[in-house]
Scaffold this motif. Structure first.
Motif, mmCIF file in Angstrom:
data_model
loop_
_atom_site.group_PDB
_atom_site.id
_atom_site.type_symbol
_atom_site.label_atom_id
_atom_site.label_comp_id
_atom_site.label_asym_id
_atom_site.label_seq_id
_atom_site.Cartn_x
_atom_site.Cartn_y
_atom_site.Cartn_z
ATOM 1 N N MET A 1 44.664 54.538 39.068
ATOM 2 C CA MET A 1 43.231 54.378 39.209
ATOM 3 C C MET A 1 42.751 53.156 38.417
ATOM 4 O O MET A 1 41.850 52.455 38.863
ATOM 5 N N LEU A 2 43.380 52.926 37.256
ATOM 6 C CA LEU A 2 42.983 51.752 36.487
ATOM 7 C C LEU A 2 43.440 50.463 37.162
ATOM 8 O O LEU A 2 42.879 49.397 36.911
ATOM 9 N N GLY A 3 44.431 50.569 38.022
ATOM 10 C CA GLY A 3 44.846 49.409 38.807
ATOM 11 C C GLY A 3 43.739 48.937 39.730
ATOM 12 O O GLY A 3 43.556 47.729 39.947
ATOM 13 N N TRP A 4 42.988 49.884 40.273
ATOM 14 C CA TRP A 4 41.852 49.538 41.129
ATOM 15 C C TRP A 4 40.777 48.824 40.321
ATOM 16 O O TRP A 4 40.134 47.896 40.809
ATOM 17 N N VAL A 5 40.584 49.261 39.079
ATOM 18 C CA VAL A 5 39.587 48.623 38.223
ATOM 19 C C VAL A 5 39.947 47.160 38.009
ATOM 20 O O VAL A 5 39.099 46.266 38.140
ATOM 21 N N VAL A 6 41.218 46.911 37.697
ATOM 22 C CA VAL A 6 41.662 45.532 37.480
ATOM 23 C C VAL A 6 41.507 44.720 38.763
ATOM 24 O O VAL A 6 41.075 43.556 38.724
ATOM 25 N N THR A 7 41.826 45.316 39.903
ATOM 26 C CA THR A 7 41.696 44.613 41.179
ATOM 27 C C THR A 7 40.248 44.200 41.427
ATOM 28 O O THR A 7 39.974 43.049 41.799
ATOM 29 N N PHE A 8 39.315 45.112 41.228
ATOM 30 C CA PHE A 8 37.914 44.783 41.456
ATOM 31 C C PHE A 8 37.394 43.771 40.442
ATOM 32 O O PHE A 8 36.553 42.935 40.771
ATOM 33 N N LEU A 9 37.898 43.814 39.207
ATOM 34 C CA LEU A 9 37.476 42.823 38.230
ATOM 35 C C LEU A 9 37.990 41.439 38.591
ATOM 36 O O LEU A 9 37.283 40.440 38.421
ATOM 37 N N VAL A 10 39.216 41.363 39.099
ATOM 38 C CA VAL A 10 39.757 40.072 39.534
ATOM 39 C C VAL A 10 38.952 39.542 40.718
ATOM 40 O O VAL A 10 38.614 38.350 40.773
ATOM 41 N N ILE A 30 31.444 48.468 41.087
ATOM 42 C CA ILE A 30 32.490 49.375 41.583
ATOM 43 C C ILE A 30 33.550 49.579 40.513
ATOM 44 O O ILE A 30 34.007 50.702 40.278
ATOM 45 N N ALA A 31 33.932 48.493 39.828
ATOM 46 C CA ALA A 31 34.934 48.598 38.765
ATOM 47 C C ALA A 31 34.440 49.497 37.637
ATOM 48 O O ALA A 31 35.202 50.310 37.098
ATOM 49 N N LYS A 32 33.156 49.375 37.280
ATOM 50 C CA LYS A 32 32.596 50.226 36.227
ATOM 51 C C LYS A 32 32.632 51.697 36.617
ATOM 52 O O LYS A 32 33.008 52.556 35.820
#
Length: 56
Positions: A1-10, A30-32
């Motif tokens: 799930m944290l991988g998605w956060v990094v993806t959206f931040l990138v 979305i990342a937040k």
């Protein structure tokens, strides 16, 4: 799930550099949301694990 956060931040960083402010803002939001959901799920699982305790 944290991988998605990094993806959206990138995605937000790249969109921000290229000048797409709306996409960057949406990606950050979305990342937040995903980050806070991950933190809440972690805390719930930690509390449940502590409540159950170890049984030998």
């Amino acid at each position: 799930m944290l991988g998605w956060v990094v993806t959206f931040l990138v995605i937000a960083l790249i969109a921000g550099i290229l000048g797409f402010g709306g996409i960057a803002g949406a990606s950050v939001e979305i990342a937040k949301i995903i980050f806070f959901v991950a933190v809440i799920l972690f805390l719930v699982s930690a509390v449940v694990g502590l409540a159950r305790g170890r049984r030998i």
